[in-house]
Design a protein around this motif. Structure first.
Motif, mmCIF file in Angstrom:
data_model
loop_
_atom_site.group_PDB
_atom_site.id
_atom_site.type_symbol
_atom_site.label_atom_id
_atom_site.label_comp_id
_atom_site.label_asym_id
_atom_site.label_seq_id
_atom_site.Cartn_x
_atom_site.Cartn_y
_atom_site.Cartn_z
ATOM 1 N N ALA A 4 0.445 -1.356 -0.116
ATOM 2 C CA ALA A 4 0.252 0.358 0.267
ATOM 3 C C ALA A 4 0.851 1.312 0.096
ATOM 4 C CB ALA A 4 -0.874 0.408 1.468
ATOM 5 N N GLY A 5 0.948 2.606 -0.889
ATOM 6 C CA GLY A 5 1.213 3.472 -0.582
ATOM 7 C C GLY A 5 0.426 4.244 -0.945
ATOM 8 N N VAL A 6 0.314 5.849 -0.089
ATOM 9 C CA VAL A 6 0.127 6.505 0.292
ATOM 10 C C VAL A 6 1.042 8.412 -0.119
ATOM 11 C CG1 VAL A 6 -0.928 8.594 1.756
ATOM 12 C CG2 VAL A 6 -0.713 5.486 2.034
ATOM 13 N N LEU A 7 0.285 8.786 -1.737
ATOM 14 C CA LEU A 7 0.945 9.836 -1.966
ATOM 15 C C LEU A 7 0.238 11.333 -2.156
ATOM 16 C CD1 LEU A 7 1.701 7.438 -5.150
ATOM 17 C CD2 LEU A 7 3.236 7.487 -3.226
ATOM 18 N N PRO A 8 0.180 11.695 -1.762
ATOM 19 C CA PRO A 8 0.090 13.683 -2.160
ATOM 20 C C PRO A 8 -0.159 14.138 -3.417
ATOM 21 C CG PRO A 8 2.517 13.195 -1.622
ATOM 22 C CD PRO A 8 2.156 12.407 -1.608
ATOM 23 N N TYR A 9 -0.773 14.371 -2.964
ATOM 24 C CA TYR A 9 -1.920 14.615 -4.631
ATOM 25 C C TYR A 9 -1.176 16.202 -5.607
ATOM 26 C CZ TYR A 9 -6.539 12.875 -4.013
ATOM 27 O OH TYR A 9 -7.307 11.961 -3.307
ATOM 28 N N GLY A 10 -0.018 16.520 -4.525
ATOM 29 C CA GLY A 10 0.990 17.945 -5.020
ATOM 30 C C GLY A 10 1.805 18.587 -4.484
ATOM 31 N N PRO A 11 2.426 19.757 -3.870
ATOM 32 C CA PRO A 11 2.809 20.766 -2.517
ATOM 33 C C PRO A 11 2.087 20.914 -2.525
ATOM 34 C CG PRO A 11 3.818 21.042 -5.066
ATOM 35 C CD PRO A 11 2.979 19.580 -5.564
ATOM 36 N N ASP A 12 1.015 21.398 -2.333
ATOM 37 C CA ASP A 12 0.060 22.336 -2.078
ATOM 38 C C ASP A 12 -0.665 21.713 -0.382
ATOM 39 O OD1 ASP A 12 1.579 24.744 -3.297
ATOM 40 O OD2 ASP A 12 -0.577 23.926 -4.579
ATOM 41 N N GLY A 13 -0.405 20.622 -0.738
ATOM 42 C CA GLY A 13 -1.436 19.722 0.014
ATOM 43 C C GLY A 13 -1.153 19.667 1.672
ATOM 44 N N ALA A 14 0.869 19.210 1.171
ATOM 45 C CA ALA A 14 1.267 19.585 3.144
ATOM 46 C C ALA A 14 2.464 19.732 2.288
ATOM 47 C CB ALA A 14 1.673 17.351 3.142
ATOM 48 N N THR A 15 3.483 19.985 3.270
ATOM 49 C CA THR A 15 5.227 20.246 3.662
ATOM 50 C C THR A 15 5.868 18.616 3.212
ATOM 51 O OG1 THR A 15 4.934 21.613 5.129
ATOM 52 C CG2 THR A 15 6.994 21.158 4.702
ATOM 53 N N PHE A 16 6.264 18.718 1.595
ATOM 54 C CA PHE A 16 6.985 17.308 1.106
ATOM 55 C C PHE A 16 8.420 17.639 0.758
ATOM 56 C CE2 PHE A 16 2.066 15.996 1.147
ATOM 57 C CZ PHE A 16 2.479 15.244 2.148
ATOM 58 N N VAL A 17 8.804 16.576 0.558
ATOM 59 C CA VAL A 17 10.908 17.233 -0.241
ATOM 60 C C VAL A 17 10.202 16.994 -1.689
ATOM 61 C CG1 VAL A 17 12.851 16.761 -0.286
ATOM 62 C CG2 VAL A 17 11.931 16.757 1.764
ATOM 63 N N ALA A 18 11.130 18.313 -2.448
ATOM 64 C CA ALA A 18 10.794 18.344 -3.631
ATOM 65 C C ALA A 18 11.146 16.835 -4.408
ATOM 66 C CB ALA A 18 11.785 19.069 -4.490
ATOM 67 N N ALA A 19 10.838 16.099 -5.178
ATOM 68 C CA ALA A 19 11.394 15.214 -6.119
ATOM 69 C C ALA A 19 12.711 15.935 -7.255
ATOM 70 C CB ALA A 19 9.913 14.405 -6.800
ATOM 71 N N ALA A 20 12.539 16.021 -7.676
ATOM 72 C CA ALA A 20 13.862 16.643 -8.162
ATOM 73 C C ALA A 20 14.883 16.749 -6.887
ATOM 74 C CB ALA A 20 13.801 17.602 -9.314
ATOM 75 N N ASP A 21 15.379 17.477 -5.735
ATOM 76 C CA ASP A 21 15.967 17.497 -5.520
ATOM 77 C C ASP A 21 16.173 15.956 -4.490
ATOM 78 O OD1 ASP A 21 17.594 18.740 -3.800
ATOM 79 O OD2 ASP A 21 16.773 19.450 -2.219
ATOM 80 N N ASP A 22 17.016 15.434 -5.280
ATOM 81 C CA ASP A 22 17.494 13.762 -4.492
ATOM 82 C C ASP A 22 18.865 14.016 -3.999
ATOM 83 O OD1 ASP A 22 18.259 13.852 -6.912
ATOM 84 O OD2 ASP A 22 18.278 11.848 -8.080
ATOM 85 N N PHE A 23 19.308 15.109 -4.230
ATOM 86 C CA PHE A 23 20.642 15.346 -3.500
ATOM 87 C C PHE A 23 21.381 15.678 -2.399
ATOM 88 C CE2 PHE A 23 22.413 16.100 -8.484
ATOM 89 C CZ PHE A 23 23.043 15.079 -8.397
#
Length: 560
Positions: A389-408
């Motif tokens: 089971a995976g829980v995924l947010p709809y977008g960056p406005d829904g919560a404070t998440f780390v950007a996907a592109a920033d994998d460094f």
């Protein structure tokens, strides 16, 4: 308008280099008023005139406001006026503190404090000239200046330099962190490029061979329709794998997802829209798969959409390998704040053969979900099945998440120094390097040591001064009863035996301030133990001798 512009320009010059906010302006105004009231109170206790008291208060207000812009000039001016006006004593503390932290160079600060000290002692000596015991007066004035001006300036300068050093260390630490991240990023990029090249050379070649052979096999007339359909599924899977390999290689090389070419016959659908294709491919391979959508469909960010596709793909692959023949349920639920992707399978219908697994699939899913701010849970269920089971947010406005592109990035929380300062990673050793307990405790210990040393000096000097003062009182004071015991006509030797010697700094300057002395006589002036009507008046007793006898005694009041 011209006058207003001049006033504004003057205010900006006064506030430079740091413009005052309303809060700071209010604080400075209150401080100036408090100092002015203290100065006026001291002058009132000394019975000063009204114009002098007002002038002293106004002078305190002006120098208090100018001390930030002209620290050295205000320090020297307060030293010169402080030796003449007693009401400026509280201002000396403030100007010393302000000058200690605001005068730039050590030589300039030393010169300014030395000049202020010389002016203070010199003006005080000139005002009391000819005064008694000039050495003692210089000692006491020096001690007073040390306590009220020099010591606050020293403490303020130490505090300011420590604060500057701390900010310098913070900036240096931030620069080192940025450089380290750049080096790490470059090393990762080089390794990604190497891995991408290896994948392209090895996997690309093998997938191309599979595609060619399955394509040739698909048109073999000896195959049945069922076999030809299965071969077609294999060929489609190999072509899709080649497209995805091309994209993965592009991501590893450039760090971004490459565009899908328009001339591709079978572009890879790697989002929620492609889940139905995965399910259909599984059904075509003979697996019973049920697909359910619940809730109102909502658009997802590209990274989250791709993560949902990968979760379903990896979960189906695990079910094929570890539970062959088991029924699989794929459900996508659109919750109010996130998309829930759930894949569950029952127990295996028959024993699987040899399973080749790198045991990295679920780990990769968890990392992929974490990068977009989601999470993945996998585990056994009752009855022998397995559930992902995976829980995924709809977008960056829904919560404070780390950007996907920033994998460094790293998961430590950066902290800004304020006022546009650099961002610093306070994790672990960096925090100790910049604000370590040793540095902080050492600074506190040094500051306390300076304060204790200053206190010891003041206590010792005060003790000596008190001892000296008590001895001087015994040599300079008598009461009215002793004055009445002395009679005119007594011998000088007898009278001097009854009275103190008068050799004290307290009686210096009293001679010549009362009635005229008899001609040819020598007089002894002593202080009365009774207090005067004000701080500027002093009741005294005078005894005049001539030809070895007491010829006159008088009691009168002199003005200091």
């Amino acid at each position: 308008m011209h006058v207003i512009s001049k006033v504004r320009a003057g205010w900006n010059w006064l506030a430079t280099p740091e413009l005052w906010s309303r809060r700071r302006f209010a604080g400075e105004a209150v401080l100036a008023v408090v100092l002015a009231l203290m100065a006026a109170g001291i002058e009132e206790l000394l019975a000063s005139s009204g114009p002098r008291t007002g002038a002293v208060a106004l002078c305190v207000v002006l120098m208090s406001l100018l001390r930030r812009r002209l620290p050295a000039s205000v320090l020297m001016a307060s030293g010169a006026l402080g030796g003449l006006l007693e009401g400026l004593a509280p201002l000396l503390v403030l100007t010393g503190w302000s000058a200690g932290r605001r005068i730039a160079g050590v030589g300039q600060a030393l010169a300014a404090f030395t000049a202020s000290y010389v002016l203070y002692v010199g003006v005080m000596a000139a005002d009391n000239w000819p005064g008694p015991q000039p050495i003692a007066m210089a000692l006491f004035s020096s001690l007073f200046y040390l306590v009220t001006t020099a010591m606050p300036g020293l403490v303020s300068r130490y505090w300011s330099q420590r604060r500057t050093l701390l900010h310098t260390l913070q900036e240096r630490n931030a620069q080192l962190l940025r450089e380290r991240e750049m080096v790490i990023g470059q090393a990762r990029m080089r390794e990604r490029q190497r891995i991408a090249q290896d994948m392209h050379d090895s996997l690309g070649h093998q997938l191309a061979l599979i595609s060619v052979h399955t394509g040739a096999l698909e048109v073999d007339p000896a195959l049945t329709d069922r076999q030809r359909e299965a071969v077609g599924v294999l060929r489609g899977a190999s072509v899709a794998a080649m497209h995805e390999l091309r994209e993965v290689v592009g991501i590893l090389r450039d760090g971004v997802e490459g565009p899908v070419r328009g001339d591709d016959a079978h572009p890879a659908a790697r989002g929620v829209a492609g889940v139905a294709g995965l399910v259909e491919a599984s059904r075509a391979a003979g697996t019973e798969v049920e697909l359910r959508f619940t809730g109102e469909a909502r658009p997802l960010a590209a990274a989250c959409d791709h993560a949902a596709y990968r979760i379903v793909q990896e979960a189906l692959t695990n079910a094929y390998k570890h539970a062959p023949g088991a029924a699989i349920t794929v459900e996508l639920r659109y919750e109010p704040d996130s998309l829930v992707v759930e894949i569950a399978n029952g127990p295996a219908v028959y024993l699987p053969g040899e399973v080749v697994s790198g045991k990295q699939g679920l780990t990769g899913l968890r990392e992929r979900a974490r990068l977009v701010g989601g999470m993945v849970h996998a585990g056994d269920v009752e009855g022998g099945g397995f559930r992902v089971a995976g829980v995924l947010p709809y977008g960056p406005d829904g919560a404070t998440f780390v950007a996907a592109a920033d994998d460094f990035r790293q998961q430590s929380q950066p902290v800004s120094l304020g006022d546009g300062g650099p961002v610093i990673d306070w994790a672990g050793s960096q925090r100790e390097f910049v604000m370590g307990g040793r540095n902080r405790s050492g600074g506190v210990a040094l500051g306390c040591g300076i304060a204790v040393a200053a206190l010891v000096v003041v206590v010792i000097a005060s003790g000596f001064g008190l001892f000296f003062l008590m001895g001087s009182l015994d040599k300079a004071m008598i009461d009215s009863a002793r004055y009445d015991e002395v009679s005119v006509g007594q011998s000088e030797e007898e009278v001097r035996g009854m009275l103190p010697s008068g050799d004290s700094v307290l009686t210096s300057g009293l001679s010549g301030k009362g009635p005229a002395e008899p001609k040819g006589s020598t007089c002894l002036v002593l202080m009365s133990e009774e207090a005067g009507d004000s701080l500027e008046t002093e009741p005294v007793f005078r005894f005049c001798f001539k030809d070895g006898k007491l010829i006159e005694k008088k009691a009168y009041v002199v003005k200091r």
